[in-house]
Every structure is written in C-alpha cells, then in structure tokens.
Design an enzyme around this catalytic site. Structure first.
Site, PDB file in Angstrom:
ATOM      1  N   ASN A  69       0.818  -1.210   0.000  1.00  0.00           N
ATOM      2  CA  ASN A  69       0.000   0.000   0.000  1.00  0.00           C
ATOM      3  C   ASN A  69       0.849   1.257   0.000  1.00  0.00           C
ATOM      4  O   ASN A  69       2.000   1.242   0.441  1.00  0.00           O
ATOM      5  CB  ASN A  69      -0.883   0.029   1.261  1.00  0.00           C
ATOM      6  N   LYS A 156      -5.879   4.398  -5.101  1.00  0.00           N
ATOM      7  CA  LYS A 156      -6.075   3.469  -3.976  1.00  0.00           C
ATOM      8  C   LYS A 156      -6.083   4.231  -2.655  1.00  0.00           C
ATOM      9  O   LYS A 156      -6.805   3.877  -1.713  1.00  0.00           O
ATOM     10  CB  LYS A 156      -4.984   2.390  -3.982  1.00  0.00           C
ATOM     11  N   ASN A 160      -7.883   4.160   1.099  1.00  0.00           N
ATOM     12  CA  ASN A 160      -7.096   3.832   2.290  1.00  0.00           C
ATOM     13  C   ASN A 160      -6.983   4.984   3.290  1.00  0.00           C
ATOM     14  O   ASN A 160      -7.025   4.761   4.497  1.00  0.00           O
ATOM     15  CB  ASN A 160      -5.678   3.395   1.882  1.00  0.00           C
ATOM     16  N   ASN A 164      -8.772   3.460   6.549  1.00  0.00           N
ATOM     17  CA  ASN A 164      -7.773   2.883   7.444  1.00  0.00           C
ATOM     18  C   ASN A 164      -7.620   3.733   8.698  1.00  0.00           C
ATOM     19  O   ASN A 164      -7.689   3.230   9.817  1.00  0.00           O
ATOM     20  CB  ASN A 164      -6.420   2.765   6.734  1.00  0.00           C
ATOM     21  N   SER A 226      -7.208  -3.309   7.351  1.00  0.00           N
ATOM     22  CA  SER A 226      -5.907  -3.913   7.672  1.00  0.00           C
ATOM     23  C   SER A 226      -5.182  -3.087   8.732  1.00  0.00           C
ATOM     24  O   SER A 226      -4.489  -3.637   9.588  1.00  0.00           O
ATOM     25  CB  SER A 226      -5.058  -4.018   6.408  1.00  0.00           C
ATOM     26  N   GLU A 238       1.121   1.403   9.024  1.00  0.00           N
ATOM     27  CA  GLU A 238       1.802   1.812   7.780  1.00  0.00           C
ATOM     28  C   GLU A 238       1.632   3.309   7.541  1.00  0.00           C
ATOM     29  O   GLU A 238       1.085   3.725   6.509  1.00  0.00           O
ATOM     30  CB  GLU A 238       1.229   1.020   6.601  1.00  0.00           C
TER      31      GLU A 238
END
Lengths: 276, 276
Positions: A69, A156, A160, A164, A226, A238
C-alpha cells in the site's frame, strides 16, 4: 513457516475455498531457488529489511513487484535493486490471517499492476507488466495492467486514507463509518483531499470515482481494515506509506490536506502509545 | 441535593479546602427566594431546560450570567428571558466532582465576565458586569471584567477546541498531548484555526496568546478535560456550544476550520455511540 510446511496453506474464500497441501516455503531469501519475479507482499513497515531480502533474489532482468500500500515503496525497491525492473501491485482485496497458514478472504480480489518509472512519469504498456498480469490471470487472479502507477496508487489512497485511519481512531468498521452522517461526510472530505493531492502530482481523479468508492464501500461486507487489524495486534501502522509520504509530496507541490494531516497526527500518537 | 442538605458542600482546593455546612439548595426554580442574579453553571447540553429554569427566577432588571463554555449560550438565555440583562462568564478552572457534594479543584480558578449584546458588538464597561465582578471578588473569587464577550469566548475556544476534543478522541490527558510532537503540532494547528474563526468575526487573537496557551498547558497539572469526564460518564458532549456553533459562524463568514470540522465529526460519531 513450520505450520505451512506441515499442513499446507488454507484459504477460506468467498470465491470458493482453497487448500494447498504442498507449498514451497522459505524463511530466508538465500534458500529460494532462482526466480524471475519477486512479489513483495509484506507490510511496508518491514521495508527496512528490503535490501537483505531482495539482494540474494534479484539480478539483471529480475522483476520486483511491490504488492504493498501507499507511496514510495517502488523507490525503496529501486534503491536496493537498481538492476531490476520494479513494478507496483495494488491489491483490492478484503482478507486477513485467521491463524498460521490460514487465510480468510471476505470480499473483492483484483490486482492492478503498473510499472515504476524513476522520474514518476507513466510507463504506459510494458512487457514486464503484461507478462506478470498474464501469469496472474493464468493462475486465476483477476489482474489488470495500468499505464500510470502514480495515478493507480493515488486512486487506492482515496480509499485507504479515510477508512484505514478512521477505523483506528474511532474503533469502527466500514459500515459504522458510512451509517453516521458525521463520519460519512468526513470520509468524503478526506477523499476530496486525496483528489487534491493527486492533482498536485498531475493526476486527475474525477468526482465519479470518489462517489463510486463511497457507494462501493456501502455495498461492501462490513470490514475491519488492515490498519485496524495491525493496531489490534499492536503491530506498527503503515503511516509512512499511506499518510506521511503522500502528505509530504502534496505539500511540496503546494496542495493542502489538512484533515489528512490531522488524522495522520492522531494515528502517530495512537501508534506510539499502542506499541509501548 | 439531599447529600448537600444533610452534609453540606465540600471543596478540596489547591487554594485551601472549603467546607460549607449550611448551604441553601433548591432542586426546582419556584422554591428559590427572589434573586438579583442567576448564575447558570450547568452543562450547555441541558440548555433545552433553560426556559423552565429561568422563567420563575427572572423579571425586569434581573441579571442572568451564563457561566458556560462555547458560543451561542447567551442568545439562548436572551430568547427565554428577554427582560433580563444577560452576561457571559468564562471559568478558567480545573475542577471536577468527586461525588455528591464533593468537589476537587486542582488548578487555576479565575472567572471573566462580559455583557452580551444582541448584535454581537462589544458592550464595553457596564454596570451589571462591574457589580457582579465586585461581588465575586468580595467572595474571594479572582474575577475580571472584559469589554468584549465575543472576543473572550473565542479566546477560551483556543484552549477548549483542541484539548477537549483530542482528549476524547485519543483518550489522553493534556500532558500526553503536549509530550508527543504529532499531537502538540495538531493542538497548535487547531488553535490557529480558532484564531482564523475569531478573525472572521472581527476579533483579533494574536500569536502570543496562542503561544501562551501552549506553554501554560505544558506547565499545568496534567488534566482530564471536562469533555473527557463527560464522555467517561456517558454524558452528552457539549458539541453544539464548543464546536458546531463556532464552525457554522466561521463558515458563514468565509473562514475555513477543516481540522476543527474533522474533529467535531469524529466527536459526533463517538458521542452517539457512547450514549447508545
């Protein structure tokens, strides 16, 4: 590794379960037989080990595909394996590890592949991408080639960056965030900031794409992201790949992403406390 | 009420403990003897009851002093008691209820008083303010008069908007927020947005004031904010007064407060879930 060697790999999938009894597993790169393509599918938070992992595996003509990612990961691969062709892979899949050698795949499953260019320009159609996509398709993976890795990566991030981060800060699943007007609006605001960030890099993401991300997520199986799973397991988040690198590139190009920056700062605080 | 009637009121204070054995307590407004001044010191989340509380207590010449947080509370008092002089009171105090009739006062303790004007202009020096300040001072309270209620309220928001909200979202005390670079920077960014909001209302808050809020908070006894305490007790959060009204006034005047808006949306989500 021991579990997979003894019992194989088990995937419970919405597309049909898979059980592979005989899997070639290695836990160090120098025991891996010669390979044409290295797919890096680890968390970006482990990329400090990328040099040690890739050096024994790559040579002239090797392909390294970063199935990770965020932004900046191909640059990291390129720095340690300059002789390789570096690709980016974007995984649109809701899956998580249930236990050793045991994966649950709950929704989606496509992979987008594009080639990295050092100068950040679109690589267009390339042989390395076409061959990897063909191999993936032959293996039953829904894969497609894209001409512009940077555009694909920012697209993407449209998903995210809001989901996220908010799933961690608010301890919420995707459907919780979409049901409340307050957070649905915040998700949309964050997506618009990612659009602005992409625009600052010369990449146009249109409003229809953002709207589709919202409606697709509403239709999606409720999902623990995630990043939330990493947080629950006290693993590092991340943040560099998904937040800090996009923010610094956008800022350097004069784009403002204040809500994204605020969310990143909240996540930095929670991540540090969560790992203490 | 019963506890205070039987055992009096106990305040453990950094400035010296207080025990009042004989306190005049009422739990309905129509039993209160005639009063000159009504000090409303409840949470703003109870202001729907303001009409029922104030009507029996006020008449021509009455003073209603709103010792509450945020914006818009004097307008609410004015709407239900148009014949009264309405003042705003800003409490700079770290205190909380330990139990029935039992207060702990941990830091600070000043009150700022200013008069409300329907048109939002500064009232300047007024008789009602001067008399209330003199009474408070005579009772041992550090009180001061201010000419501009709107400025005073925005200045208080410079503290409340970052610390109240972040303490809830991140489950953190003030010192936690100041120790981490990520959140210290976010606190500062939020304060700058409140500055911009105040400016949109024609009120100048200079950078030195913001810097002093930061350094004062670092020097402060670590503190669980009132909003965090409300959240912990599953009480409604004061989001209208502290976030939504400032945001809508700033937005109507063309000022942008994106981080504050994001924080407010997070709080709305958490507040709704917390009270379910």
């Amino acid at each position: 590794v021991q579990e997979i060697r003894e019992r194989g790999l088990r995937v419970e999938s919405v597309d049909g379960d898979i059980a592979l009894a005989d899997v070639s597993v290695h836990d160090r790169p120098d025991t891996v037989p010669p390979v044409d393509v290295v797919i890096v599918a680890t968390k970006t938070t482990g990329n400090a080990d990328l040099a040690a992992t890739l050096r024994p595996l790559v040579g002239p003509g090797s392909v390294v595909a970063m199935f990770q990612n965020g932004l900046g990961v191909e640059e990291q691969a390129e720095a340690v394996a300059p002789e390789a062709v570096v690709l980016g892979g974007l995984c649109f899949v809701c899956a998580f590890q249930v236990g050793p050698g045991h994966i649950r795949h709950v929704d989606y499953g496509a992979v987008t592949v594009a080639e990295h260019r050092t100068d950040g320009t679109p690589a267009g159609s390339t042989e390395a991408v076409d061959r990897l996509v063909a191999d993936l398709q032959a293996a039953g993976v829904r894969a497609d080639a894209q001409p512009d890795l940077v555009l694909a990566r920012w697209k993407k991030l449209v998903w995210n960056i809001p989901y996220n981060g908010l799933s961690v800060v608010l301890d919420a699943e995707t459907d919780d965030l979409m049901r409340a007007d307050a957070t649905r609006g915040l998700v949309h605001d964050l997506m618009r900031e990612v659009q602005a960030g992409a625009a600052s890099q010369g990449r146009v993401i249109d409003d229809a794409f953002v709207d589709r991300m919202l409606t697709d997520t509403e239709a999606m199986t409720p999902y623990r992201t995630s990043m939330r799973l990493d947080f629950d397991q006290h693993r590092p988040l991340e943040l560099d790949a998904i937040y800090r690198t996009p923010l610094s590139r956008a800022e350097a190009a004069g784009a403002s992403m204040p809500r994204t920056d605020a969310l990143c700062r909240q996540l930095s605080f929670l991540d540090a406390r969560n790992r203490r």
